[in-house]
Scaffold this active site. Structure first.
Site, PDB file in Angstrom:
ATOM      1  N   GLY A  12       0.822  -1.221   0.000  1.00  0.00           N
ATOM      2  CA  GLY A  12       0.000   0.000   0.000  1.00  0.00           C
ATOM      3  C   GLY A  12       0.846   1.257   0.000  1.00  0.00           C
ATOM      4  N   SER A  14       1.311   3.273  -2.706  1.00  0.00           N
ATOM      5  CA  SER A  14       0.963   4.200  -3.792  1.00  0.00           C
ATOM      6  C   SER A  14       0.551   5.560  -3.245  1.00  0.00           C
ATOM      7  CB  SER A  14      -0.185   3.613  -4.622  1.00  0.00           C
ATOM      8  OG  SER A  14      -1.251   3.205  -3.786  1.00  0.00           O
ATOM      9  N   ARG A  15       0.036   5.579  -2.008  1.00  0.00           N
ATOM     10  CA  ARG A  15      -0.492   6.827  -1.432  1.00  0.00           C
ATOM     11  C   ARG A  15      -0.176   6.859   0.065  1.00  0.00           C
ATOM     12  NH1 ARG A  15      -5.741   6.703  -0.672  1.00  0.00           N
ATOM     13  NH2 ARG A  15      -6.203   4.548  -1.185  1.00  0.00           N
ATOM     14  N   ASN A  90       1.893  -2.204   5.449  1.00  0.00           N
ATOM     15  CA  ASN A  90       1.254  -0.904   5.668  1.00  0.00           C
ATOM     16  C   ASN A  90      -0.165  -0.849   5.111  1.00  0.00           C
ATOM     17  OD1 ASN A  90       1.220   2.244   5.794  1.00  0.00           O
ATOM     18  ND2 ASN A  90       0.860   1.747   3.629  1.00  0.00           N
ATOM     19  N   SER A 142      -2.091   0.584  14.768  1.00  0.00           N
ATOM     20  CA  SER A 142      -2.760   1.863  15.038  1.00  0.00           C
ATOM     21  C   SER A 142      -2.946   2.022  16.539  1.00  0.00           C
ATOM     22  CB  SER A 142      -4.137   1.905  14.377  1.00  0.00           C
ATOM     23  OG  SER A 142      -4.891   2.991  14.878  1.00  0.00           O
ATOM     24  N   TYR A 155     -11.944  -2.245  12.798  1.00  0.00           N
ATOM     25  CA  TYR A 155     -10.579  -1.720  12.584  1.00  0.00           C
ATOM     26  C   TYR A 155      -9.711  -1.926  13.835  1.00  0.00           C
ATOM     27  CZ  TYR A 155      -7.036   1.821  11.307  1.00  0.00           C
ATOM     28  OH  TYR A 155      -5.868   2.480  11.007  1.00  0.00           O
ATOM     29  N   ALA A 157     -10.068  -4.130  16.205  1.00  0.00           N
ATOM     30  CA  ALA A 157      -9.773  -5.566  16.374  1.00  0.00           C
ATOM     31  C   ALA A 157      -8.664  -5.990  15.423  1.00  0.00           C
ATOM     32  CB  ALA A 157     -11.031  -6.392  16.110  1.00  0.00           C
ATOM     33  N   LYS A 159      -6.261  -4.136  14.225  1.00  0.00           N
ATOM     34  CA  LYS A 159      -4.971  -3.538  14.612  1.00  0.00           C
ATOM     35  C   LYS A 159      -4.451  -4.132  15.931  1.00  0.00           C
ATOM     36  CE  LYS A 159      -4.585  -0.842  11.041  1.00  0.00           C
ATOM     37  NZ  LYS A 159      -3.491  -1.019  10.083  1.00  0.00           N
ATOM     38  N   ILE A 188      -2.744  10.784  11.669  1.00  0.00           N
ATOM     39  CA  ILE A 188      -1.759  11.189  10.673  1.00  0.00           C
ATOM     40  C   ILE A 188      -2.514  11.784   9.484  1.00  0.00           C
ATOM     41  CG2 ILE A 188       0.164  10.367   9.227  1.00  0.00           C
ATOM     42  CD1 ILE A 188       0.632   9.921  12.297  1.00  0.00           C
TER      43      ILE A 188
HETATM   44  P1  NAP Z   1      -4.614   5.648   2.829  1.00  0.00           P
HETATM   45  O1  NAP Z   1      -4.191   7.046   2.618  1.00  0.00           O
HETATM   46  O2  NAP Z   1      -6.054   5.277   2.736  1.00  0.00           O
HETATM   47  O3  NAP Z   1      -3.751   4.695   1.870  1.00  0.00           O
HETATM   48  C1  NAP Z   1      -3.951   3.316   1.952  1.00  0.00           C
HETATM   49  C2  NAP Z   1      -2.961   2.628   1.069  1.00  0.00           C
HETATM   50  O4  NAP Z   1      -3.152   1.217   1.230  1.00  0.00           O
HETATM   51  C3  NAP Z   1      -3.139   2.934  -0.404  1.00  0.00           C
HETATM   52  O5  NAP Z   1      -1.867   2.981  -1.015  1.00  0.00           O
HETATM   53  C4  NAP Z   1      -3.933   1.714  -0.910  1.00  0.00           C
HETATM   54  O6  NAP Z   1      -3.648   1.410  -2.266  1.00  0.00           O
HETATM   55  C5  NAP Z   1      -3.354   0.634  -0.045  1.00  0.00           C
HETATM   56  N1  NAP Z   1      -4.189  -0.549   0.087  1.00  0.00           N
HETATM   57  C6  NAP Z   1      -5.367  -0.679   0.743  1.00  0.00           C
HETATM   58  N2  NAP Z   1      -5.786  -1.942   0.665  1.00  0.00           N
HETATM   59  C7  NAP Z   1      -4.851  -2.610  -0.057  1.00  0.00           C
HETATM   60  C8  NAP Z   1      -4.706  -3.959  -0.469  1.00  0.00           C
HETATM   61  N3  NAP Z   1      -5.629  -4.870  -0.180  1.00  0.00           N
HETATM   62  N4  NAP Z   1      -3.611  -4.314  -1.187  1.00  0.00           N
HETATM   63  C9  NAP Z   1      -2.658  -3.396  -1.495  1.00  0.00           C
HETATM   64  N5  NAP Z   1      -2.746  -2.118  -1.137  1.00  0.00           N
HETATM   65  C10 NAP Z   1      -3.830  -1.728  -0.423  1.00  0.00           C
HETATM   66  O7  NAP Z   1      -4.177   5.140   4.280  1.00  0.00           O
HETATM   67  P2  NAP Z   1      -3.060   5.707   5.261  1.00  0.00           P
HETATM   68  O8  NAP Z   1      -3.693   6.710   6.139  1.00  0.00           O
HETATM   69  O9  NAP Z   1      -1.831   6.053   4.522  1.00  0.00           O
HETATM   70  O10 NAP Z   1      -2.813   4.412   6.156  1.00  0.00           O
HETATM   71  C11 NAP Z   1      -1.712   3.541   5.951  1.00  0.00           C
HETATM   72  C12 NAP Z   1      -1.673   2.547   7.118  1.00  0.00           C
HETATM   73  O11 NAP Z   1      -1.512   3.273   8.338  1.00  0.00           O
HETATM   74  C13 NAP Z   1      -2.952   1.725   7.260  1.00  0.00           C
HETATM   75  O12 NAP Z   1      -2.643   0.411   7.675  1.00  0.00           O
HETATM   76  C14 NAP Z   1      -3.691   2.451   8.370  1.00  0.00           C
HETATM   77  O13 NAP Z   1      -4.581   1.597   9.046  1.00  0.00           O
HETATM   78  C15 NAP Z   1      -2.541   2.910   9.230  1.00  0.00           C
HETATM   79  N6  NAP Z   1      -2.856   4.041  10.109  1.00  0.00           N
HETATM   80  C16 NAP Z   1      -3.218   5.237   9.581  1.00  0.00           C
HETATM   81  C17 NAP Z   1      -3.509   6.295  10.449  1.00  0.00           C
HETATM   82  C18 NAP Z   1      -3.898   7.669   9.945  1.00  0.00           C
HETATM   83  O14 NAP Z   1      -4.198   8.529  10.788  1.00  0.00           O
HETATM   84  N7  NAP Z   1      -3.878   7.945   8.650  1.00  0.00           N
HETATM   85  C19 NAP Z   1      -3.434   6.103  11.825  1.00  0.00           C
HETATM   86  C20 NAP Z   1      -3.074   4.857  12.321  1.00  0.00           C
HETATM   87  C21 NAP Z   1      -2.778   3.836  11.444  1.00  0.00           C
HETATM   88  P3  NAP Z   1      -4.733   1.574  -3.449  1.00  0.00           P
HETATM   89  O15 NAP Z   1      -5.101   3.014  -3.503  1.00  0.00           O
HETATM   90  O16 NAP Z   1      -4.005   1.083  -4.650  1.00  0.00           O
HETATM   91  O17 NAP Z   1      -5.902   0.703  -3.026  1.00  0.00           O
END
Ligand code: NAP
Length: 247
Positions: A12, A14-15, A90, A142, A155, A157, A159, A188
């Site tokens: 994951g 890409s973004r 991730n 998380s 979510y 559960a 994490k 974040i």
């Molecule tokens: P995001 O902006 O929604 O990006 C999610 C990324 O995961 C995208 O690149 C997406 O790719 C990819 N993805 C989702 N499902 C996938 C799959 N089945 N196979 C491959 N790629 C997949 O999320 P984020 O905020 O960066 O979060 C990243 C990680 O940090 C996650 O595990 C999230 O739970 C954790 N986290 C985030 C926060 C926060 O505040 N943002 C806080 C705690 C934990 P595509 O677009 O190609 O689907």
């Protein structure tokens, strides 16, 4: 930071946080495998950006929640590079609603996307790393995996499961020097938190001692540390990156 390994797969990437992890690890000299599920264009853009800076990367598309696809993805990396030194699980999703409105399928899909995907990746990486007696894995969990959160029974559960699973992998990998750690980010700035209403964001910020959301880069630097040689005596640890929100 010093890295004895040469390549890393970031699911994951890409973004969001994953793309920042990819940038930071490439800057530290690793070849980064950028994984995406649907955001092919963003993955290609990141690859081009890194190439322009003279940094090494490659793009690999697969659905991390699909066991066969994850196995094939790691096989392709090992065929290309002869090894997989590091893995960052991730990729993750949310599907928030109050528990009384949450269908079994809403629960299962988030567990599959977050917890099962990390299991597939950790298991396949461990098989490869065992052979070289070298490797390190970071699972992006998380804060809500430690504290719980209303509206996120699925979510939280997933994490919480990741945190416990990482410790079990750490115990299985330790005999061959392979380390597994988790990071528990707080809030974040990414697309995931971009969905929050402004007043909800402000309410959250008022409770964060550092009075702001974190950046993907801050999670990325913590990830790099746990992967690096400098963290060589750290395994099964949970590193909070949350501005002091839970101490
Ligand atoms: P995001 O902006 O929604 O990006 C999610 C990324 O995961 C995208 O690149 C997406 O790719 C990819 N993805 C989702 N499902 C996938 C799959 N089945 N196979 C491959 N790629 C997949 O999320 P984020 O905020 O960066 O979060 C990243 C990680 O940090 C996650 O595990 C999230 O739970 C954790 N986290 C985030 C926060 C926060 O505040 N943002 C806080 C705690 C934990 P595509 O677009 O190609 O689907």
């Amino acid at each position: 930071m010093k890295f004895s390994g040469k390549n890393v797969l970031v699911t994951g990437s890409s973004r969001g946080i994953g793309s920042e992890i990819a940038r930071v690890l490439a800057e530290y000299g690793l070849k980064v495998w950028i994984n995406y599920r649907s955001s092919h264009e963003e993955a290609d853009k990141l690859h081009a950006e890194l190439s322009e800076k003279g940094l090494q990367s490659a793009v690999i598309g697969f659905d991390a929640s699909n066991e066969d696809e994850f196995i094939a993805g790691i096989k392709a990396i090992v065929e290309s590079d002869g090894e997989l030194s590091y893995l960052v699980n991730n990729a993750g999703i949310t599907n928030d609603k109050l528990a009384i409105r949450m269908k079994g399928s809403d629960f299962d899909s988030v567990i599959q996307a977050n917890l099962n995907s990390s299991f597939y990746g950790s298991r396949e990486a461990l098989k490869v790393m065992n052979k070289k007696r070298f490797g390190s894995v970071v699972n992006i969990a998380s804060i809500v995996g430690e504290t719980g959160n209303a509206g996120q029974t699925n979510y939280s559960a997933s994490k919480g499961g990741m945190i416990a699973m990482t410790k079990s992998f750490a115990q299985e990998g330790a005999a061959r020097g392979i380390r597994f750690n988790s990071i528990t980010p707080g809030f974040i700035e990414t697309d995931m938190t971009g969905k929050l209403k402004e007043e909800i964001k402000e309410a959250y910020i008022s409770n964060i001692p550092l009075k702001r959301f974190g950046s993907g880069k801050e999670v990325a630097e913590a990830t790099a540390f746990l992967l690096s040689d400098g963290a060589g005596y750290i395994t099964g640890e949970v590193l909070k990156v949350n501005g002091g929100l839970s101490m």
